[in-house]
Design a protein around this motif. Structure first.
Motif, mmCIF file in Angstrom:
data_model
loop_
_atom_site.group_PDB
_atom_site.id
_atom_site.type_symbol
_atom_site.label_atom_id
_atom_site.label_comp_id
_atom_site.label_asym_id
_atom_site.label_seq_id
_atom_site.Cartn_x
_atom_site.Cartn_y
_atom_site.Cartn_z
ATOM 1 N N LEU A 12 0.823 -1.221 0.000
ATOM 2 C CA LEU A 12 0.000 0.000 0.000
ATOM 3 C C LEU A 12 0.851 1.263 0.000
ATOM 4 O O LEU A 12 0.693 2.152 0.835
ATOM 5 N N SER A 13 1.744 1.353 -0.964
ATOM 6 C CA SER A 13 2.641 2.497 -1.024
ATOM 7 C C SER A 13 3.010 2.773 -2.472
ATOM 8 O O SER A 13 2.911 1.898 -3.335
ATOM 9 N N SER A 14 3.436 4.011 -2.736
ATOM 10 C CA SER A 14 4.024 4.357 -4.031
ATOM 11 C C SER A 14 5.497 4.695 -3.876
ATOM 12 O O SER A 14 6.117 5.223 -4.799
ATOM 13 N N ALA A 15 6.049 4.409 -2.718
ATOM 14 C CA ALA A 15 7.451 4.707 -2.434
ATOM 15 C C ALA A 15 8.338 3.536 -2.825
ATOM 16 O O ALA A 15 7.906 2.383 -2.812
ATOM 17 N N PRO A 16 9.600 3.800 -3.148
ATOM 18 C CA PRO A 16 10.545 2.707 -3.387
ATOM 19 C C PRO A 16 10.765 1.898 -2.109
ATOM 20 O O PRO A 16 10.599 2.411 -1.000
ATOM 21 N N PHE A 17 11.167 0.672 -2.288
ATOM 22 C CA PHE A 17 11.598 -0.119 -1.144
ATOM 23 C C PHE A 17 13.033 0.240 -0.783
ATOM 24 O O PHE A 17 13.367 0.413 0.385
ATOM 25 N N ILE A 18 13.880 0.366 -1.796
ATOM 26 C CA ILE A 18 15.272 0.779 -1.594
ATOM 27 C C ILE A 18 15.564 1.945 -2.524
ATOM 28 O O ILE A 18 15.316 1.866 -3.729
ATOM 29 N N ASP A 19 16.091 3.030 -1.957
ATOM 30 C CA ASP A 19 16.474 4.208 -2.739
ATOM 31 C C ASP A 19 17.797 4.712 -2.178
ATOM 32 O O ASP A 19 17.835 5.288 -1.092
ATOM 33 N N VAL A 20 18.891 4.462 -2.901
ATOM 34 C CA VAL A 20 20.218 4.791 -2.379
ATOM 35 C C VAL A 20 21.013 5.567 -3.421
ATOM 36 O O VAL A 20 20.962 5.268 -4.613
ATOM 37 N N ALA A 21 21.747 6.569 -2.958
ATOM 38 C CA ALA A 21 22.610 7.364 -3.828
ATOM 39 C C ALA A 21 24.069 6.961 -3.685
ATOM 40 O O ALA A 21 24.942 7.604 -4.260
ATOM 41 N N ALA A 79 -0.224 -3.900 -3.958
ATOM 42 C CA ALA A 79 -0.903 -2.604 -4.100
ATOM 43 C C ALA A 79 0.111 -1.474 -4.161
ATOM 44 O O ALA A 79 0.019 -0.484 -3.445
ATOM 45 N N TRP A 80 1.089 -1.645 -5.050
ATOM 46 C CA TRP A 80 2.188 -0.682 -5.123
ATOM 47 C C TRP A 80 1.979 0.312 -6.262
ATOM 48 O O TRP A 80 1.493 -0.049 -7.332
ATOM 49 N N ALA A 81 2.355 1.571 -6.019
ATOM 50 C CA ALA A 81 2.408 2.632 -7.032
ATOM 51 C C ALA A 81 1.026 3.066 -7.511
ATOM 52 O O ALA A 81 0.892 3.598 -8.610
ATOM 53 N N HIS A 82 0.004 2.889 -6.693
ATOM 54 C CA HIS A 82 -1.358 3.141 -7.159
ATOM 55 C C HIS A 82 -1.635 4.611 -7.451
ATOM 56 O O HIS A 82 -2.516 4.924 -8.251
ATOM 57 N N ASP A 83 -0.912 5.553 -6.836
ATOM 58 C CA ASP A 83 -1.220 6.969 -7.039
ATOM 59 C C ASP A 83 -0.094 7.730 -7.740
ATOM 60 O O ASP A 83 0.016 8.947 -7.617
ATOM 61 N N LEU A 84 0.738 7.040 -8.506
ATOM 62 C CA LEU A 84 1.831 7.709 -9.205
ATOM 63 C C LEU A 84 1.312 8.567 -10.357
ATOM 64 O O LEU A 84 0.362 8.201 -11.051
ATOM 65 N N THR A 85 1.967 9.703 -10.578
ATOM 66 C CA THR A 85 1.690 10.529 -11.752
ATOM 67 C C THR A 85 2.915 10.623 -12.657
ATOM 68 O O THR A 85 2.858 11.235 -13.721
ATOM 69 N N SER A 86 4.022 10.033 -12.240
ATOM 70 C CA SER A 86 5.248 9.985 -13.037
ATOM 71 C C SER A 86 5.962 8.678 -12.702
ATOM 72 O O SER A 86 5.643 8.027 -11.703
ATOM 73 N N PRO A 87 6.926 8.269 -13.519
ATOM 74 C CA PRO A 87 7.581 6.974 -13.281
ATOM 75 C C PRO A 87 8.254 6.890 -11.913
ATOM 76 O O PRO A 87 8.866 7.841 -11.441
ATOM 77 N N GLN A 88 8.129 5.732 -11.289
ATOM 78 C CA GLN A 88 8.796 5.435 -10.028
ATOM 79 C C GLN A 88 9.244 3.978 -10.075
ATOM 80 O O GLN A 88 8.589 3.132 -10.684
#
Length: 588
Positions: A267-276, A290-299
């Protein structure tokens, strides 16, 4: 605050239990085990016939009360209304004060000796860093926070403004187990680990994280390494955050070694891992529902950012990732890493493919580097693969391999791979190659349909790198009864860029009874004005058998989709021959 009388009562019971354990030991291993399980002691001092407490809690109860600190003994109410910040701050301070020195100078750092018990309840915490504070003055190795199960022992973080529940610089070997963590204020972080040389060997077991912007945000100049997650669950992580985050500033390539076993991200649109930065990541079993259900741009679920990392730090391994991508912008991997290894095994992105047409599932950026070796094995994937490259990328050897994968939604490997040439300086011929080996699609699978059957074994961009090993390929052309016969027409789709060099046919003697002469197959494109690629004909009677190859005087380049989609027409073939072969040969 002084510990309540419950602590003293617990001491008596613990000693009594220890005595029982000694007696039981004389009864033999099996009897002792049964005896000790029949009368368990809980941290608060109560006894019960059977216990659902985690096994490590039962073991800790026998170790003696000095090793157990119960947060309720420090005033925690656990009613979801009372602010329990002070109780947690005090119990953590007591754990810190109980540190000791290892004998014989076995470790230069002091070591902890405390298991902090969080009984069932909903503990409201309003003060940032109440759980772990960065104000400690020296390193300590070892503290454990133990609850009675996530959704049973819950800590609810509700600061007045976005804050950090735990901020560490001096603790090492910290364990969180059987606990639920909830953020009731937007923008919060569970653990901000900002360290210069600590924050090592953290373990999270059977924990739950809900509503945070970041579950973990790592900062500092060194360490933040060896983190272990087992059966941990994340839900409703904020869309502009990530479960596991390492930013581009105040961070280091020295952050390394992270293991995830049997976790979820729901239930999220956030990455699981995001590292720089770099970092060795190992994922074994991850469900993303139920991932990325409210995205308006690529994720993307996994973001590996940065193109200038130190040696020995870029490794990513994921096995058994299942994703329910509920948006066409949902993606699996974005990577800018300049070297290393990235692999996915048994990844499945098929759950929502009937309902969403995905854009680029994978985005890889080279920008003048060899990049990691990318391998995807036994995966079910959908959408495209976008590869960006720069003007001098032809100097490097690149490797992107899809092995034994099934592709949804795309009709051929040429439709899967797209190239971003915006930074190539006009050098659009030097395409980094993408190889498909033993793959298959679910679109265009029937050679006797008008759309044709796609050939999935291919190396797209095979003429891109200056030095690379090419594969000479042969594709067999058949209808349900053998080589095309009568008025049969077969259609195949070669990868765009395929170079056809010859056409061959062969049959053993006696495979057919026909004595007809002049069996022939003609290969032509599907352009509006078809181009004849070539033909091959049997010189003698069909029943005598044959082997004939037509080598094209000029190799034929399938440089467009219509020139790569070929129709094979039989002429004068008056009998089905299941033993014969008709082959198109070349490089692709």
């Amino acid at each position: 605050m002084q510990r309540s009388s419950r602590g003293t009562h617990s001491s008596v019971l613990a000693r009594r239990t220890l005595f029982r354990g000694s007696v039981a030991a004389g009864l033999g291993g099996l009897a002792a085990s049964a005896f000790m399980q029949s009368d368990q002691v809980e941290p608060g001092g109560r006894t019960e016939e059977t216990s659902s407490v985690a096994p490590n809690l039962r073991e800790a109860a026998y170790a003696g009360p000095s090793y157990l600190l119960n947060v309720r003994d420090y005033g925690a109410a656990g009613d979801g209304v009372t602010d329990d910040s002070s109780a947690f701050a005090q119990v953590v301070a007591a754990a810190y004060a109980a540190r000791t020195t290892m004998p014989l100078s076995l470790d230069r750092d002091q070591v902890g000796s405390i298991n902090i018990i969080v009984p069932p309840g909903n503990y409201l915490v309003k003060s940032p860093t109440a759980l772990i504070s960065s104000t400690m003055s020296s390193k300590v190795q070892g503290v454990t926070f133990t609850g009675y199960g996530n959704s049973i022992s819950n800590i609810i973080f509700q600061p007045a403004t976005a804050g950090v529940m735990a901020q560490n610089d001096f603790w090492l070997k910290v364990n969180f187990q059987y606990l639920g963590f909830y953020a009731a204020t937007a923008g919060c972080t569970f653990l901000l680990s900002s360290t210069t040389h600590s924050a090592q060997r953290y373990m999270f077991q059977n924990c739950y994280f809900q509503g945070f912007k970041y579950a973990l945000d790592l900062q500092g100049t060194d360490n933040n390494s060896e983190f272990f997650f087992e059966n941990c669950h994340a839900q409703c992580i904020e869309a502009d955050g990530a479960f596991f985050h390492v930013g581009a500033t105040n961070t280091s390539d020295q952050f390394l070694n992270y293991w995830f076993y049997g976790c979820t991200h729901w239930l999220s649109s956030a990455p699981f891992i995001d590292v720089a930065q770099g970092g060795h990541f190992h994922i074994f079993g991850l469900d993303v529902s139920a991932w990325a259900h409210d995205l308006t741009s690529p994720q993307f679920l996994f973001n590996l950012r940065g193109s200038n990392h130190a040696s020995g730090v870029c490794s990513f391994q994921a096995e058994g990732v299942r994703v329910e991508g509920q948006n066409s912008n949902a993606g699996l991997l974005y990577s800018e890493w300049n070297y290393g290894s990235v692999s996915f095994t048994n990844a499945d992105f098929s759950s929502q493919a009937p309902y969403y047409t995905y854009n680029n599932l994978i985005s890889i950026s080279y920008l003048n580097s060899a990049g990691p070796s990318y391998t995807f094995s036994n995966c079910v994937l959908a959408g495209g693969v976008l590869v960006a490259f720069a003007i001098n990328d032809y100097e490097f050897q690149h490797e992107i391999l899809f092995d034994s994968c099934t592709w949804l939604q795309k009709p051929s490997p040429s439709d899967v791979v797209l190239y971003n040439t915006s930074q190539a300086g006009g050098n659009i011929r030097q395409l980094p190659p993408v190889e498909f080996r033993r793959c298959r699609g679910t679109v265009n699978t029937n050679a006797i349909d008008a759309g044709g059957a796609a050939v999935w074994d291919a190396r797209i961009g095979y003429n891109g790198d200056l030095i690379q090993t090419l594969t000479y390929r042969e594709v067999s052309i058949r209808d349900p009864y053998g080589v095309p016969a009568g008025s049969s027409t077969v259609c195949i789709i070669l990868p765009v860029g395929a170079l056809i060099t010859s056409i061959e046919t062969m049959s053993p003697a006696g495979a057919v009874t026909s004595t007809a002469v002049g069996w022939e197959w003609i290969i032509a494109t599907t352009e509006s004005t078809p181009t004849t690629v070539g033909s091959v004909a049997v010189p003698g009677p069909a029943n005598a058998g044959w082997r004939v190859e037509t080598t094209l005087a000029t190799p034929f380049l399938c440089d467009t989709k219509l020139r790569a989609t070929l129709k094979i027409t039989a002429t004068n073939v008056d009998q089905n021959n299941g033993a014969a072969l008709l082959l198109i040969k070349g490089f692709w």
